[in-house]
Design a protein around this motif. Structure first.
Motif, PDB file in Angstrom:
ATOM      1  N   ARG A 147       1.258  -1.308   0.108  1.00 46.53           N
ATOM      2  CA  ARG A 147      -0.040  -0.313   0.252  1.00 46.53           C
ATOM      3  C   ARG A 147       0.551   1.387  -0.314  1.00 46.53           C
ATOM      4  N   LEU A 148       0.603   2.365  -1.133  1.00 45.50           N
ATOM      5  CA  LEU A 148       1.238   3.597  -0.869  1.00 45.50           C
ATOM      6  C   LEU A 148       0.214   4.347   0.164  1.00 45.50           C
ATOM      7  N   GLY A 149       0.464   4.751   1.006  1.00 47.45           N
ATOM      8  CA  GLY A 149      -0.412   6.018   1.215  1.00 47.45           C
ATOM      9  C   GLY A 149       0.242   7.914   1.350  1.00 47.45           C
ATOM     10  N   VAL A 150      -0.746   8.409   0.681  1.00 46.71           N
ATOM     11  CA  VAL A 150      -0.243   9.923   0.719  1.00 46.71           C
ATOM     12  C   VAL A 150      -0.955  11.260   1.392  1.00 46.71           C
ATOM     13  N   ILE A 151      -0.382  11.592   1.902  1.00 47.88           N
ATOM     14  CA  ILE A 151      -1.259  13.249   2.209  1.00 47.88           C
ATOM     15  C   ILE A 151      -0.882  14.409   1.614  1.00 47.88           C
ATOM     16  N   SER A 152      -1.891  15.367   1.260  1.00 50.26           N
ATOM     17  CA  SER A 152      -1.429  16.207   0.802  1.00 50.26           C
ATOM     18  C   SER A 152      -2.741  16.836   1.358  1.00 50.26           C
ATOM     19  N   PHE A 153      -1.618  18.455   0.537  1.00 49.62           N
ATOM     20  CA  PHE A 153      -2.746  19.885   1.074  1.00 49.62           C
ATOM     21  C   PHE A 153      -3.627  20.574   0.362  1.00 49.62           C
ATOM     22  N   HIS A 154      -3.324  20.283  -1.037  1.00 53.67           N
ATOM     23  CA  HIS A 154      -4.099  21.007  -1.696  1.00 53.67           C
ATOM     24  C   HIS A 154      -4.148  20.187  -3.119  1.00 53.67           C
ATOM     25  N   SER A 155      -5.282  20.972  -4.065  1.00 56.92           N
ATOM     26  CA  SER A 155      -6.356  20.137  -4.816  1.00 56.92           C
ATOM     27  C   SER A 155      -5.533  19.522  -5.555  1.00 56.92           C
ATOM     28  N   LEU A 156      -4.365  20.547  -6.157  1.00 60.85           N
ATOM     29  CA  LEU A 156      -3.733  20.093  -7.257  1.00 60.85           C
ATOM     30  C   LEU A 156      -2.540  18.837  -7.140  1.00 60.85           C
ATOM     31  N   LYS A 174      -5.393  -0.201  -6.729  1.00 63.97           N
ATOM     32  CA  LYS A 174      -7.317  -0.217  -5.956  1.00 63.97           C
ATOM     33  C   LYS A 174      -7.338   1.144  -4.532  1.00 63.97           C
ATOM     34  N   SER A 175      -8.196   1.936  -5.575  1.00 67.38           N
ATOM     35  CA  SER A 175      -8.455   2.203  -3.730  1.00 67.38           C
ATOM     36  C   SER A 175      -9.078   1.797  -2.667  1.00 67.38           C
ATOM     37  N   ILE A 176      -8.391   1.811  -1.253  1.00 63.21           N
ATOM     38  CA  ILE A 176      -8.942   1.941  -0.403  1.00 63.21           C
ATOM     39  C   ILE A 176      -9.350   2.263   0.515  1.00 63.21           C
ATOM     40  N   GLY A 177      -8.956   3.739   0.771  1.00 61.66           N
ATOM     41  CA  GLY A 177     -10.165   5.503   1.181  1.00 61.66           C
ATOM     42  C   GLY A 177      -9.690   6.304   0.904  1.00 61.66           C
ATOM     43  N   ARG A 178      -9.629   7.473   1.186  1.00 59.51           N
ATOM     44  CA  ARG A 178     -10.266   8.618   1.656  1.00 59.51           C
ATOM     45  C   ARG A 178      -9.526   8.817   3.218  1.00 59.51           C
ATOM     46  N   PHE A 179      -8.779   9.637   3.534  1.00 57.93           N
ATOM     47  CA  PHE A 179      -9.406  10.048   5.487  1.00 57.93           C
ATOM     48  C   PHE A 179      -8.865  11.872   5.634  1.00 57.93           C
ATOM     49  N   ARG A 180      -9.631  12.374   6.189  1.00 52.08           N
ATOM     50  CA  ARG A 180      -9.687  13.082   6.746  1.00 52.08           C
ATOM     51  C   ARG A 180      -9.097  13.352   8.576  1.00 52.08           C
ATOM     52  N   ALA A 181      -8.761  14.396   9.164  1.00 45.21           N
ATOM     53  CA  ALA A 181      -8.257  13.930   9.979  1.00 45.21           C
ATOM     54  C   ALA A 181      -9.219  14.690  11.008  1.00 45.21           C
ATOM     55  N   ALA A 182      -9.476  13.541  12.614  1.00 41.37           N
ATOM     56  CA  ALA A 182     -10.432  12.973  13.491  1.00 41.37           C
ATOM     57  C   ALA A 182     -10.486  15.439  14.178  1.00 41.37           C
ATOM     58  N   LEU A 220      -6.110  11.991   3.277  1.00 39.54           N
ATOM     59  CA  LEU A 220      -4.884  11.110   2.920  1.00 39.54           C
ATOM     60  C   LEU A 220      -5.842   9.652   1.937  1.00 39.54           C
ATOM     61  N   ARG A 221      -5.200   9.807   1.191  1.00 38.13           N
ATOM     62  CA  ARG A 221      -5.624   8.971  -0.018  1.00 38.13           C
ATOM     63  C   ARG A 221      -4.365   6.896   0.269  1.00 38.13           C
ATOM     64  N   VAL A 222      -5.164   6.250   0.743  1.00 44.95           N
ATOM     65  CA  VAL A 222      -4.173   5.228   0.622  1.00 44.95           C
ATOM     66  C   VAL A 222      -5.002   4.078  -0.855  1.00 44.95           C
ATOM     67  N   GLY A 223      -3.763   3.639  -1.550  1.00 46.95           N
ATOM     68  CA  GLY A 223      -4.315   2.858  -2.974  1.00 46.95           C
ATOM     69  C   GLY A 223      -3.305   1.980  -2.674  1.00 46.95           C
ATOM     70  N   GLN A 224      -3.437   0.531  -2.770  1.00 42.49           N
ATOM     71  CA  GLN A 224      -3.208  -0.954  -2.893  1.00 42.49           C
ATOM     72  C   GLN A 224      -3.081  -0.948  -4.426  1.00 42.49           C
ATOM     73  N   HIS A 225      -1.345  -1.796  -4.614  1.00 41.08           N
ATOM     74  CA  HIS A 225      -1.140  -1.889  -5.692  1.00 41.08           C
ATOM     75  C   HIS A 225      -0.667  -3.676  -6.201  1.00 41.08           C
ATOM     76  N   GLN A 226      -1.888  -4.300  -6.926  1.00 38.63           N
ATOM     77  CA  GLN A 226      -1.821  -5.075  -6.906  1.00 38.63           C
ATOM     78  C   GLN A 226      -1.070  -5.282  -8.720  1.00 38.63           C
ATOM     79  N   LEU A 227      -0.445  -6.322  -8.976  1.00 39.48           N
ATOM     80  CA  LEU A 227       0.434  -6.970  -9.384  1.00 39.48           C
ATOM     81  C   LEU A 227      -0.281  -7.849 -10.847  1.00 39.48           C
ATOM     82  N   GLU A 228      -0.367  -7.356 -12.024  1.00 41.90           N
ATOM     83  CA  GLU A 228      -0.949  -7.926 -13.028  1.00 41.90           C
ATOM     84  C   GLU A 228      -0.245  -9.582 -12.719  1.00 41.90           C
ATOM     85  N   ARG A 229      -1.529 -10.665 -13.643  1.00 39.33           N
ATOM     86  CA  ARG A 229      -0.744 -12.224 -13.234  1.00 39.33           C
ATOM     87  C   ARG A 229       0.348 -12.603 -14.163  1.00 39.33           C
ATOM     88  N   SER A 230       0.295 -11.798 -14.838  1.00 42.48           N
ATOM     89  CA  SER A 230       1.473 -12.006 -16.135  1.00 42.48           C
ATOM     90  C   SER A 230       3.005 -11.930 -14.793  1.00 42.48           C
TER      91      SER A 230
END
Ligand SMILES: C[S@@+](CC[C@H](N)C(=O)[O-])C[C@H]1O[C@@H](n2cnc3c(N)ncnc32)[C@H](O)[C@@H]1O
Length: 325
Positions: free
Chosen positions: A235-244, A291-299, A314-324
């Motif tokens: 999984r990759l989790g990226v926390i960003s601060f602006h819409s770009l 595969k998108s796992i979710g989008r989170f904001r601070a409590a 915070l957006r979290v993505g899960q990486h899935q290898l192709e079968r080949s």
């Protein structure tokens, strides 16, 4: 920032290999180390030499730190071998010390040299760039990266001030305080920059900082390297601060190519053309899909302690290898 949410979303195997791509002052690294098992490993990176210095006080055999930016992540993939990493964290943007310490030249609250480089040994300081930039280029940066409505007027004023300085008719623009005052005076004349709680120079400073540090190309490098680094299901989790940034991460985690696959009644040739046009997520260029796992904001609890967390996503993505693979 979003510490608990990030660690919970990223750590699946406590004995795996993890990367903290933005060490800063080590908040996420420390929380990650606390969660990892005895066989877990954490490699942290940062482009800021002061962050690397700060990391020296972590004395944990499971931890190591490297001075590099996101472009260097490809090198790590060669070093560890492809698909060896369990999880990657990237908490984008500037750290609190970078913003708060006047000598770094990022802030307008306290006067300092107009620098804004996360890695002062690379590239050009903001003062140098501003002294050479054209009105059109500066306007584009202020508009695109700062969403600044008065971009043209601010750009004209900065360039004219630098031209006067070259002629010896004005002080050179070399301090954050000078730049903040100049922008504030332009906006005052035009009746703009009145967002409550925001200094009128906020948008322009953000825009210039993003340009000086080439932050969007850096984000692209991260999104390109992650699929080579992550194991199947990592999984990759990226926390960003602006819409770009957030828009780009969201787009990467959307399996756009798969969406096209599901389109109904599409001829083969048109389908192939659309697959190219939709510019699929980097992972679908031969390294698997996200595969998108979710989008989170601070409590609320975190927001009351740290108002800067308000715009963090915070957006979290899960990486899935192709079968080949
Ligand atoms: C928001 S701070 C991270 C804070 C950190 N998570 C913590 O808990 O202390 C961002 C850090 O990432 C670094 N950084 C930003 N962009 C980077 C890039 N492209 N490559 C490497 N480091 C980067 C900055 O120098 C800064 O130290």
């Amino acid at each position: 920032m979003l510490l608990r949410e990030t660690i919970e979303a990223i750590v699946q195997d406590p004995d795996g290999l993890y990367i903290d791509a933005t060490f800063g002052r080590g908040g996420h690294s420390r929380a990650l180390l606390a969660r990892l098992g005895p066989a877990g490993r954490l490699v942290a990176i940062d482009r800021d030499p002061e962050a690397i210095e700060a990391a020296r006080c972590i004395r944990d055999p499971r931890f190591s730190i490297r001075h590099m930016d996101f472009q260097g992540l490809g090198q790590l993939a060669s070093e560890f071998g492809a698909h060896a990493v369990e999880g990657i964290i990237a908490d984008l943007g500037v750290s609190s010390p970078q913003l708060d310490e006047p000598h770094r030249g990022f802030g307008f609250q306290r006067d300092g040299p107009l620098d804004m480089r996360m890695d002062p040994s690379q590239g050009r300081a903001a003062a140098e760039w501003l002294s050479e930039v054209s009105v059109d280029d500066l306007e584009e940066v202020l508009r695109n990266y700062g969403d600044e409505r008065h971009a043209r007027a601010i750009a004209q004023s900065i360039v004219s001030r630098c031209t006067d300085a070259h002629r010896g008719e004005a002080e050179p623009l070399v301090r954050t305080g000078q730049l903040a005052a100049l922008i504030a005076s332009v906006l005052r004349r035009r009746g703009g920059g009145k967002t409550p709680g925001h200094h009128p120079a906020t948008r322009s400073f953000q825009a210039i900082r993003i340009h000086i540090n080439d932050e969007l190309s850096q984000l692209e490098a991260l999104l390109k390297a992650a699929p080579r680094l992550l194991r199947n299901g990592g999984r990759l989790g990226v926390i960003s601060f602006h819409s770009l940034e957030d828009r780009r991460v969201k787009q990467a985690f959307q399996p756009s190519a798969q969406r096209v696959d599901r389109a109904i009644g599409m001829g083969r040739a048109r389908h192939a053309m659309l697959r190219t046009l939709v510019a699929p997520a980097p992972s679908s260029r031969g390294h698997g899909v996200w595969k998108s796992i979710g989008r989170f904001r601070a409590a609320d609890e975190e927001l009351s302690e740290n108002p800067r967390a308000r715009s963090a996503i915070l957006r979290v993505g899960q990486h899935q290898l192709e079968r080949s693979e």
